[in-house]
Design a protein around this motif. Structure first.
Motif, mmCIF file in Angstrom:
data_model
loop_
_atom_site.group_PDB
_atom_site.id
_atom_site.type_symbol
_atom_site.label_atom_id
_atom_site.label_comp_id
_atom_site.label_asym_id
_atom_site.label_seq_id
_atom_site.Cartn_x
_atom_site.Cartn_y
_atom_site.Cartn_z
ATOM 1 N N ALA A 1 3.674 8.527 2.598
ATOM 2 C CA ALA A 1 3.721 7.108 2.247
ATOM 3 C C ALA A 1 4.971 6.446 2.815
ATOM 4 C CB ALA A 1 3.678 6.946 0.735
ATOM 5 N N VAL A 2 6.099 7.141 2.710
ATOM 6 C CA VAL A 2 7.371 6.615 3.229
ATOM 7 C C VAL A 2 7.305 6.433 4.737
ATOM 8 C CG1 VAL A 2 9.816 7.134 3.588
ATOM 9 C CG2 VAL A 2 8.766 7.573 1.369
ATOM 10 N N HIS B 1 -4.232 -6.400 -3.644
ATOM 11 C CA HIS B 1 -5.487 -5.934 -4.242
ATOM 12 C C HIS B 1 -6.061 -4.722 -3.498
ATOM 13 C CE1 HIS B 1 -5.426 -9.552 -6.690
ATOM 14 N NE2 HIS B 1 -5.293 -10.296 -5.593
ATOM 15 N N ILE B 2 -5.405 -4.312 -2.417
ATOM 16 C CA ILE B 2 -5.854 -3.132 -1.672
ATOM 17 C C ILE B 2 -5.420 -1.874 -2.423
ATOM 18 C CG2 ILE B 2 -5.628 -1.827 0.492
ATOM 19 C CD1 ILE B 2 -5.092 -4.438 1.922
ATOM 20 N N PRO B 3 -6.290 -0.860 -2.533
ATOM 21 C CA PRO B 3 -5.907 0.387 -3.218
ATOM 22 C C PRO B 3 -4.668 1.006 -2.582
ATOM 23 C CG PRO B 3 -8.271 0.327 -2.823
ATOM 24 C CD PRO B 3 -7.689 -0.841 -2.077
ATOM 25 N N ILE B 4 -3.765 1.486 -3.411
ATOM 26 C CA ILE B 4 -2.519 2.074 -2.901
ATOM 27 C C ILE B 4 -2.753 3.495 -2.405
ATOM 28 C CG2 ILE B 4 -1.122 0.689 -4.466
ATOM 29 C CD1 ILE B 4 -0.751 3.245 -6.161
ATOM 30 N N TYR B 5 -1.855 3.950 -1.524
ATOM 31 C CA TYR B 5 -1.903 5.339 -1.053
ATOM 32 C C TYR B 5 -1.070 6.177 -2.027
ATOM 33 C CZ TYR B 5 -1.087 9.519 1.723
ATOM 34 O OH TYR B 5 -1.010 10.824 2.150
ATOM 35 N N VAL C 1 0.813 -1.225 0.000
ATOM 36 C CA VAL C 1 0.000 0.000 0.000
ATOM 37 C C VAL C 1 0.844 1.273 0.000
ATOM 38 C CG1 VAL C 1 -1.773 1.301 1.256
ATOM 39 C CG2 VAL C 1 -1.893 -1.197 1.157
ATOM 40 N N PHE C 2 1.952 1.270 0.743
ATOM 41 C CA PHE C 2 2.705 2.509 0.921
ATOM 42 C C PHE C 2 4.051 2.569 0.188
ATOM 43 C CE2 PHE C 2 0.035 2.127 4.757
ATOM 44 C CZ PHE C 2 -0.661 3.326 4.672
ATOM 45 N N LEU C 3 4.832 1.509 0.222
ATOM 46 C CA LEU C 3 6.206 1.586 -0.279
ATOM 47 C C LEU C 3 6.369 1.151 -1.737
ATOM 48 C CD1 LEU C 3 8.116 0.208 2.855
ATOM 49 C CD2 LEU C 3 7.610 2.582 2.262
ATOM 50 N N LEU C 4 5.800 0.029 -2.092
ATOM 51 C CA LEU C 4 5.981 -0.532 -3.423
ATOM 52 C C LEU C 4 5.582 0.408 -4.563
ATOM 53 C CD1 LEU C 4 6.976 -3.117 -4.775
ATOM 54 C CD2 LEU C 4 4.630 -3.977 -4.723
ATOM 55 N N PRO C 5 4.465 1.150 -4.448
ATOM 56 C CA PRO C 5 4.070 2.037 -5.549
ATOM 57 C C PRO C 5 5.111 3.107 -5.880
ATOM 58 C CG PRO C 5 2.246 1.698 -4.037
ATOM 59 C CD PRO C 5 3.454 1.125 -3.375
ATOM 60 N N TYR C 6 5.941 3.474 -4.889
ATOM 61 C CA TYR C 6 6.955 4.506 -5.104
ATOM 62 C C TYR C 6 8.358 3.912 -5.293
ATOM 63 C CZ TYR C 6 3.315 7.682 -3.451
ATOM 64 O OH TYR C 6 2.140 8.388 -3.307
ATOM 65 N N LYS C 7 8.419 2.578 -5.481
ATOM 66 C CA LYS C 7 9.684 1.857 -5.669
ATOM 67 C C LYS C 7 10.580 1.937 -4.434
ATOM 68 C CE LYS C 7 9.706 2.875 -10.639
ATOM 69 N NZ LYS C 7 10.463 3.476 -11.770
ATOM 70 N N ILE C 8 9.961 2.185 -3.288
ATOM 71 C CA ILE C 8 10.709 2.350 -2.038
ATOM 72 C C ILE C 8 10.667 1.055 -1.235
ATOM 73 C CG2 ILE C 8 10.761 3.588 0.180
ATOM 74 C CD1 ILE C 8 9.446 5.938 -1.447
ATOM 75 N N SER C 9 11.760 0.765 -0.551
ATOM 76 C CA SER C 9 11.820 -0.431 0.277
ATOM 77 C C SER C 9 12.592 -0.116 1.546
ATOM 78 C CB SER C 9 12.507 -1.573 -0.481
ATOM 79 O OG SER C 9 13.822 -1.205 -0.817
#
Length: 281
Positions: A107-108, A96-100, A26-34
């Motif tokens: 998000a980070v 499947h949960i909507p991303i932030y 939800v928070f990290l993957l959409p921004y390519k952050i880990s």
């Protein structure tokens, strides 16, 4: 193994894996952050080749598990294997949960907090979801003089930097480091939650009165330690007592009323196991 502990451990492991999965999807993957570990490898493979995070987590952790399971006890092996499987399942379900997508910084921070809470709950029961933990155990064989905590941190930092290079983005690296830091802080707080205490070291001419009060009125344990003042060369008895933070004002008032010249040292204690505090089981 007591059934109550099994149920409690399973609850902590399940909730921890859910929080960890939400943090990533939800928070990290959409921004390519880990925030280090296998999730970083999964993030790179997902964005470059479209490979699902759940499959990456299961495959790489299974490989690391084969090399590192001998370092664990029998119960820890079961816990960790369960953690790897549960995390892979919840990574698939929460995908499947909507991303932030409203604010990258939020998000980070949110991702770091959720991840730290999830990892904290898992580690608190002595379990693991694999990743950097096993990689650290393997490297420990080759670098026995380096602590495991430092090896894991080095692995996470290295993976995060590599991810930034792959994505050709300093922002990704910077935000990943922030997420890793926030996650580490929250994990530490979760692990030590409820275990904090204060240790009093009391030097006084009224040690008998103070110790009697602690033992009889407050029903706390107290230890007398023989010591010698190097300036006065006098033999003294130092009182050592561990109490909860909320008890500190009461003890301070009692000591000062008994001996206004008492010399008191107050130390933070992060974990206490024993009678009157946390049980070892």
């Amino acid at each position: 193994m007591k059934s109550k502990k099994l149920i409690t451990d399973l609850m902590f492991l399940t909730v921890g894996c859910i929080l960890l999965s939400v943090s990533i999807n939800v928070f990290l993957l959409p921004y390519k952050i880990s925030a280090g570990g296998i999730s970083t490898v999964g993030t790179v493979l997902l964005h470059l080749f479209g490979i699902k995070m759940s499959l990456t987590n299961l495959f790489f952790n299974a490989v690391l598990f084969i090399f590192g399971y001998k370092k664990l006890g029998k119960y820890a092996v079961v816990q960790t294997a369960s953690g790897i499987i549960l995390l892979s399942i919840f990574l698939e379900l929460t995908s499947h949960i909507p991303i932030y997508s409203q604010n990258e910084l939020i998000a980070v921070l949110s991702g770091g907090i959720f991840m730290g809470a999830g990892v904290g709950m898992i580690v608190k029961i002595g379990a693991s979801t694999g990743g950097s933990d096993f990689a650290g155990l393997i490297l420990k064989k080759f670098f026995p003089h380096i602590s495991l905590a430092k090896l894991i941190l080095a692995i996470d930092c290295f993976i995060v930097v590599v991810a930034g290079i792959v994505f050709k983005s300093y922002t990704v690296t910077f935000y990943s480091v922030i997420a890793l830091f926030v996650s580490s802080v929250v994990t530490d707080k979760i692990i030590t939650f409820g275990d904090d205490a204060k240790m009093l070291q009391v030097f006084s001419a009224e040690t008998e009165k103070i110790s009697n009060c602690i033992l009889n009125e407050y029903e706390r344990g107290v230890t007398g330690v023989h010591c010698r003042g190097m300036y006065s060369n006098e033999e003294r008895l130092m009182l050592l007592c561990v109490i909860t933070p909320k008890e500190l004002p009461v003890y301070m008032n009692m000591i000062k009323e008994t001996d206004k010249n008492a010399f008191i040292i107050i130390c933070d204690v992060h974990k206490v196991i024993g009678d009157g505090f946390k049980s070892i089981y």
